[in-house]
Write an enzyme that holds these catalytic residues in place. Structure first.
Site, PDB file in Angstrom:
ATOM      1  N   LYS A  10       5.438  -2.609   0.885  1.00  0.00           N
ATOM      2  CA  LYS A  10       5.656  -2.980   2.279  1.00  0.00           C
ATOM      3  C   LYS A  10       4.696  -4.102   2.677  1.00  0.00           C
ATOM      4  O   LYS A  10       3.515  -4.071   2.305  1.00  0.00           O
ATOM      5  CB  LYS A  10       5.444  -1.735   3.154  1.00  0.00           C
ATOM      6  CG  LYS A  10       5.898  -1.831   4.593  1.00  0.00           C
ATOM      7  CD  LYS A  10       5.750  -0.452   5.248  1.00  0.00           C
ATOM      8  CE  LYS A  10       6.168  -0.441   6.710  1.00  0.00           C
ATOM      9  NZ  LYS A  10       6.042   0.916   7.295  1.00  0.00           N
ATOM     10  N   SER A  53       9.915   2.495   9.926  1.00  0.00           N
ATOM     11  CA  SER A  53       9.713   1.060   9.802  1.00  0.00           C
ATOM     12  C   SER A  53       9.763   0.543   8.368  1.00  0.00           C
ATOM     13  O   SER A  53       9.829  -0.663   8.132  1.00  0.00           O
ATOM     14  CB  SER A  53       8.353   0.684  10.402  1.00  0.00           C
ATOM     15  OG  SER A  53       7.285   1.329   9.705  1.00  0.00           O
ATOM     16  N   SER A  89       8.215   7.230   9.127  1.00  0.00           N
ATOM     17  CA  SER A  89       8.708   5.910   8.719  1.00  0.00           C
ATOM     18  C   SER A  89       9.132   5.794   7.268  1.00  0.00           C
ATOM     19  O   SER A  89       9.677   4.770   6.863  1.00  0.00           O
ATOM     20  CB  SER A  89       7.647   4.841   8.991  1.00  0.00           C
ATOM     21  OG  SER A  89       7.237   4.862  10.333  1.00  0.00           O
TER      22      SER A  89
END
Length: 451
Positions: free
Chosen positions: A53, A128, A152
């Site tokens: 990420k 996310s 998330s």
């Protein structure tokens, strides 16, 4: 298990470049990683490719957290988990997309474009950690690293039929992770199966003096000890949550999982308390505290210290206002404004939320102490159609239940019951902090039984 034989035959430099071109339109990748310049050692994960990420620091690689305000920021150090992975031979191929500054649950609020469900573009895949989810779900990489602040990683995993795991808070170093809300943030990851997830915890756990929240592990050898060996667990369930389930497929597969475990000899303990008003406050608590922490953590994003200043003329204050106006998206601005109202109005909602959080943690710990692991549906609904997002029932306790395990620091794992693209169903196992091994054992057993 990681398919080492497959990846040994592939030129990963060429593969990375090819995938970046192939995936220009799905927004799952922010950029490729120049792994050829890294000292990648041989180890457990030799030549296994992964994505990370884009809110984890990698030296000499642009790290944007999907925000315009730091779109050209290049860190000078590596996050601890990144070093641990390459020291075991894993090859980092991509910086994956995310909701801006990790603030979002849809995958639609990145400044690098929305990320949709890889199995049907009309549906969300959650956030996310959207890009990290996508790249494992469609088979581009073997595993991916995300961050889990509210749910998330675990909730998105349920929308694509893969495994999402969040370890005990403090068990894996957050050094190099851009903070969203430090008392909730946890390094987390996506894999195709339970054993792969256990291998990653073996590699990533451990005390880190560079992380003030880091803790010494109380356990080890998660993969080596993953088999049940005739152990029988006490599985906690909460029947009253079933009324929150919005899709019949989820209800039936949840009951199927319970029945499979019952037949395997595990004791099913039903919590029949009727009053969950205290637990139902978790979404409000989370919004107030996480937004306030986020505002504090990102207060240095002025457009001067790093990133882009957007070239505004005027005094320092004017330039900062201009940079933040241009550099932050709507969702981030909304949360920052909300945090100021929550903390500085006459009623000080932030202080009240902190006090209430303590009581909520006591209550969820009380429930978890009644058995070995808690089993719940990971979501009340299948992946949402993008056109129906405004119809989501946020007052649904089950919709927010996974946030409880960020609040109290519990390990928590989402696994699929059916793998059916965007119509996949999933359940979640959670337990008291430092019971990560129990979660892997029972999840692995269930995975074996449903194959």
């Amino acid at each position: 298990m990681f398919d080492k034989e497959k990846w040994q035959k592939i030129n990963l430099s060429q593969y990375r470049d090819l995938k970046i071109k192939e995936k220009e339109n799905d927004n799952s990748i922010i950029e490729g990683i120049s792994f050829e310049n890294l000292l990648i050692k041989k180890g457990i994960l030799s030549k296994i490719p992964f994505a990370i990420k884009d809110n984890f620091s990698i030296a000499e690689e642009t790290t944007t957290s999907a925000s315009k305000i730091i779109r050209n920021f290049i860190p000078n150090y590596n996050s601890t988990i990144f070093l641990k992975l390459i020291n075991e031979g894993a090859v980092p191929l991509f910086k994956s997309n995310l909701d801006e500054l990790a603030m979002g649950g849809t995958g639609l609020t990145s400044n690098y474009g929305p990320v949709y469900n890889p199995f049907n573009k009309k549906y969300i895949l959650g956030g996310s950690s959207s890009g990290s989810n996508y790249l494992v779900a469609d088979g581009t990489v073997s595993f991916s690293i995300g961050s889990d602040t509210g749910d998330s990683v675990r909730k998105p995993a349920s929308f694509t039929g893969i495994v999402g795991f969040k370890p005990t808070w403090g068990l894996v170093s957050r050094n190099g992770l851009y903070d969203f809300a430090p008392t909730w943030d946890t390094v987390a990851w996506f894999t195709k199966n339970i054993k792969e997830s256990a291998i990653l915890l073996d590699i990533l756990q451990g005390f880190d003096p560079l992380d003030q929240s880091s803790m010494h592990p109380k356990d080890k050898n998660y993969f080596e000890n993953i088999e049940m060996n005739n152990e029988k667990y006490k599985i906690i369930t909460i029947p009253s949550l079933e009324k929150d389930i919005l899709d019949e497929e989820i209800l039936q597969d949840y009951k199927k999982a319970i029945e499979i475990l019952r037949k395997d000899g595990h004791e099913i303990i039903e919590i029949l308390d009727d009053d969950y008003k205290l637990l139902s406050s978790i979404l409000v608590i989370y919004k107030v505290i996480s937004s306030t922490e986020a505002f504090s953590c990102n207060s240095n994003l002025t457009g001067f210290h790093f990133g882009a200043n957007f070239g505004k003329e005027g005094d320092y204050e004017d330039k900062v206002i201009h940079a933040r106006t241009k550099g932050f998206g709507y969702e981030v601005k909304k949360r920052f404004l909300f945090s100021q109202e929550a903390k500085y109005n006459d009623k000080n909602y932030y202080l009240k939320a902190v006090k209430l959080r303590r009581k909520v943690n006591e209550e969820i710990n009380r429930i978890l102490s009644k058995g070995d692991v808690l089993l719940i549906p990971s979501t009340p609904n299948l992946a949402n159609n993008i056109n129906n997002l405004n119809k989501i029932k946020f007052n649904n306790l089950l919709n927010s239940f996974l946030i409880l395990f960020n609040s109290n620091g519990s390990p928590s794992l989402t696994m699929p019951i059916t793998k059916n693209g965007h119509l996949s169903t999933a359940i979640n196992f959670s337990s008291l902090p430092f019971n990560d091994k129990k979660i892997f054992k029972i999840a692995n057993r269930l995975e074996e039984l449903i194959k």
